[in-house]
Design a protein around this motif. Structure first.
Motif, PDB file in Angstrom:
ATOM      1  N   ILE A  64       0.862  -1.183   0.000  1.00  0.00           N
ATOM      2  CA  ILE A  64       0.000   0.000   0.000  1.00  0.00           C
ATOM      3  C   ILE A  64       0.898   1.232   0.000  1.00  0.00           C
ATOM      4  CG2 ILE A  64      -1.835   1.223   1.215  1.00  0.00           C
ATOM      5  CD1 ILE A  64      -2.294  -1.452   2.777  1.00  0.00           C
ATOM      6  N   LEU A  65       0.646   2.112  -0.947  1.00  0.00           N
ATOM      7  CA  LEU A  65       1.446   3.336  -1.010  1.00  0.00           C
ATOM      8  C   LEU A  65       1.005   4.314   0.076  1.00  0.00           C
ATOM      9  CD1 LEU A  65       1.427   3.715  -4.871  1.00  0.00           C
ATOM     10  CD2 LEU A  65       3.443   3.336  -3.463  1.00  0.00           C
ATOM     11  N   THR A  66       1.947   5.107   0.548  1.00  0.00           N
ATOM     12  CA  THR A  66       1.604   6.188   1.479  1.00  0.00           C
ATOM     13  C   THR A  66       1.030   7.339   0.648  1.00  0.00           C
ATOM     14  OG1 THR A  66       3.716   7.311   1.275  1.00  0.00           O
ATOM     15  CG2 THR A  66       3.587   5.529   2.912  1.00  0.00           C
ATOM     16  N   PRO A  67       0.494   8.371   1.291  1.00  0.00           N
ATOM     17  CA  PRO A  67      -0.072   9.498   0.525  1.00  0.00           C
ATOM     18  C   PRO A  67       0.934  10.153  -0.427  1.00  0.00           C
ATOM     19  CG  PRO A  67      -0.787   9.592   2.812  1.00  0.00           C
ATOM     20  CD  PRO A  67       0.236   8.506   2.738  1.00  0.00           C
ATOM     21  N   GLU A  68       2.221  10.005  -0.149  1.00  0.00           N
ATOM     22  CA  GLU A  68       3.221  10.605  -1.058  1.00  0.00           C
ATOM     23  C   GLU A  68       3.335   9.875  -2.387  1.00  0.00           C
ATOM     24  OE1 GLU A  68       5.413   9.606   2.478  1.00  0.00           O
ATOM     25  OE2 GLU A  68       6.879  11.114   1.827  1.00  0.00           O
ATOM     26  N   LYS A  69       2.774   8.643  -2.434  1.00  0.00           N
ATOM     27  CA  LYS A  69       2.763   7.846  -3.678  1.00  0.00           C
ATOM     28  C   LYS A  69       4.164   7.567  -4.214  1.00  0.00           C
ATOM     29  CE  LYS A  69      -1.780   8.078  -3.826  1.00  0.00           C
ATOM     30  NZ  LYS A  69      -2.529   6.955  -3.267  1.00  0.00           N
ATOM     31  N   LYS A  70       5.090   7.301  -3.299  1.00  0.00           N
ATOM     32  CA  LYS A  70       6.434   6.934  -3.738  1.00  0.00           C
ATOM     33  C   LYS A  70       6.512   5.421  -3.845  1.00  0.00           C
ATOM     34  CE  LYS A  70       8.646  11.054  -1.971  1.00  0.00           C
ATOM     35  NZ  LYS A  70       9.346  11.697  -0.863  1.00  0.00           N
ATOM     36  N   TRP A  71       6.747   4.917  -5.034  1.00  0.00           N
ATOM     37  CA  TRP A  71       6.664   3.487  -5.292  1.00  0.00           C
ATOM     38  C   TRP A  71       7.673   2.667  -4.483  1.00  0.00           C
ATOM     39  CZ3 TRP A  71      11.357   2.258  -7.249  1.00  0.00           C
ATOM     40  CH2 TRP A  71      12.015   3.238  -7.968  1.00  0.00           C
ATOM     41  N   TRP A  72       8.726   3.297  -4.004  1.00  0.00           N
ATOM     42  CA  TRP A  72       9.745   2.558  -3.244  1.00  0.00           C
ATOM     43  C   TRP A  72       9.451   2.562  -1.742  1.00  0.00           C
ATOM     44  CZ3 TRP A  72      10.238   7.184  -5.690  1.00  0.00           C
ATOM     45  CH2 TRP A  72      10.502   8.293  -4.903  1.00  0.00           C
ATOM     46  N   LYS A  73       8.368   3.224  -1.347  1.00  0.00           N
ATOM     47  CA  LYS A  73       8.073   3.316   0.076  1.00  0.00           C
ATOM     48  C   LYS A  73       6.611   2.935   0.288  1.00  0.00           C
ATOM     49  CE  LYS A  73       8.004   6.726   3.764  1.00  0.00           C
ATOM     50  NZ  LYS A  73       7.940   8.161   4.005  1.00  0.00           N
ATOM     51  N   ALA A  74       6.374   1.803   0.941  1.00  0.00           N
ATOM     52  CA  ALA A  74       5.015   1.292   1.020  1.00  0.00           C
ATOM     53  C   ALA A  74       4.915   0.258   2.128  1.00  0.00           C
ATOM     54  CB  ALA A  74       4.643   0.663  -0.312  1.00  0.00           C
ATOM     55  N   ARG A  75       3.669  -0.075   2.516  1.00  0.00           N
ATOM     56  CA  ARG A  75       3.482  -1.122   3.523  1.00  0.00           C
ATOM     57  C   ARG A  75       2.941  -2.375   2.847  1.00  0.00           C
ATOM     58  NH1 ARG A  75       0.233  -1.264   9.348  1.00  0.00           N
ATOM     59  NH2 ARG A  75       0.504  -3.523   9.580  1.00  0.00           N
ATOM     60  N   ALA A  76       3.690  -3.456   2.996  1.00  0.00           N
ATOM     61  CA  ALA A  76       3.309  -4.713   2.345  1.00  0.00           C
ATOM     62  C   ALA A  76       2.133  -5.363   3.053  1.00  0.00           C
ATOM     63  CB  ALA A  76       4.504  -5.659   2.339  1.00  0.00           C
ATOM     64  N   LEU A  77       1.338  -6.092   2.291  1.00  0.00           N
ATOM     65  CA  LEU A  77       0.261  -6.893   2.890  1.00  0.00           C
ATOM     66  C   LEU A  77       0.397  -8.337   2.384  1.00  0.00           C
ATOM     67  CD1 LEU A  77      -1.910  -7.265   0.385  1.00  0.00           C
ATOM     68  CD2 LEU A  77      -2.555  -4.955   1.027  1.00  0.00           C
ATOM     69  N   ASP A  78      -0.293  -9.232   3.060  1.00  0.00           N
ATOM     70  CA  ASP A  78      -0.178 -10.653   2.718  1.00  0.00           C
ATOM     71  C   ASP A  78      -1.014 -10.962   1.472  1.00  0.00           C
ATOM     72  OD1 ASP A  78      -0.006 -13.386   2.586  1.00  0.00           O
ATOM     73  OD2 ASP A  78      -0.971 -13.764   4.529  1.00  0.00           O
ATOM     74  N   ALA A  79      -0.332 -11.245   0.366  1.00  0.00           N
ATOM     75  CA  ALA A  79      -1.041 -11.487  -0.897  1.00  0.00           C
ATOM     76  C   ALA A  79      -2.004 -12.670  -0.790  1.00  0.00           C
ATOM     77  CB  ALA A  79      -0.029 -11.734  -2.017  1.00  0.00           C
TER      78      ALA A  79
END
Ligand SMILES: [Zn+2]
Length: 211
Positions: A189-204
């Motif tokens: 999940i992207l943060t509000p900044e929408k930086k593709w290298w910075k995000a929180r993963a979830l269990d696929a």
């Protein structure tokens, strides 16, 4: 490098014999090979930086999973049962969780986009090798594909792609053991900044699992 090869040679045949345990076992081999090659670093092959938990709450993760389930994402490799995704997210690599799914497949098996979206970056990473960062049409999520043997030749940064398009091929680039081609795949999940290298993963698995 020879060390990693040796470890893979020892582990993979032994673990192949374990049948249903094959996938997590390959991951274990990956960890050991990588830890040996690079003892100072943990073996997580993703280089997506983890967003601080405060930026994306557990409630947002639950809501994202519900949202993603309605999209009926494609499994990125044809013919792979969803049950193979189970548990991979929580495996411990070094001192952190894997937070991705490893899908073993024959080298050069096509990898398909799980949803429509945009190629944000084709990125050569030390651990992930040839990687792809793809965002979804709403740019809420980033799909990450790693250890690719190569990219679909026509693919470029910024390309618009459709669900099911071939984007790359399974391989062992980065820190994957040379004898264990697999796709390292994650959804974040992207943060509000929408930086593709910075995000929180979830269990696929929570996204793909049957009801
Ligand atoms: Zn992995």
């Amino acid at each position: 490098m020879a060390r990693s090869n040796d470890i893979a040679r020892i582990f993979v045949p032994v673990l192949l014999g374990l049948g249903g345990l094959w996938l997590p076992s390959v991951s274990a081999a990956e960890v050991k090979a990588s830890a040996r090659a690079n003892p100072a670093k943990n073996a997580v092959s993703s280089e997506v930086k983890k967003a601080p938990e405060a930026e994306i709450s557990d409630e947002q993760v639950a809501s994202a999973i519900s949202d993603l389930r309605t999209r009926h994402l494609l499994v990125p490799i044809d013919g792979i049962p969803v049950e193979r995704f189970k548990g991979s997210f929580f495996e411990i690599r070094g001192e952190t969780r894997h937070e991705a799914t490893d899908i073993a497949a024959v080298r050069n098996t096509p990898v398909r986009a799980v949803e429509d979206g945009t190629i944000e970056k084709l990125f050569l990473s030390k651990l992930g090798g040839n990687t792809i960062y793809q965002t979804d049409p709403s740019k809420k999520y980033v799909y990450y594909y790693a250890h690719l043997e190569g990219y679909e030749p026509s693919l470029t940064d910024g390309a618009k792609i459709k669900r099911g398009d071939i984007i790359g091929y399974v391989g062992t680039s980065g820190n994957a053991p040379p004898n264990s081609p697999h796709l390292h795949f994650s959804i974040s999940i992207l943060t509000p900044e929408k930086k593709w290298w910075k995000a929180r993963a979830l269990d696929a698995y929570e996204v793909y699992k049957p009801k």
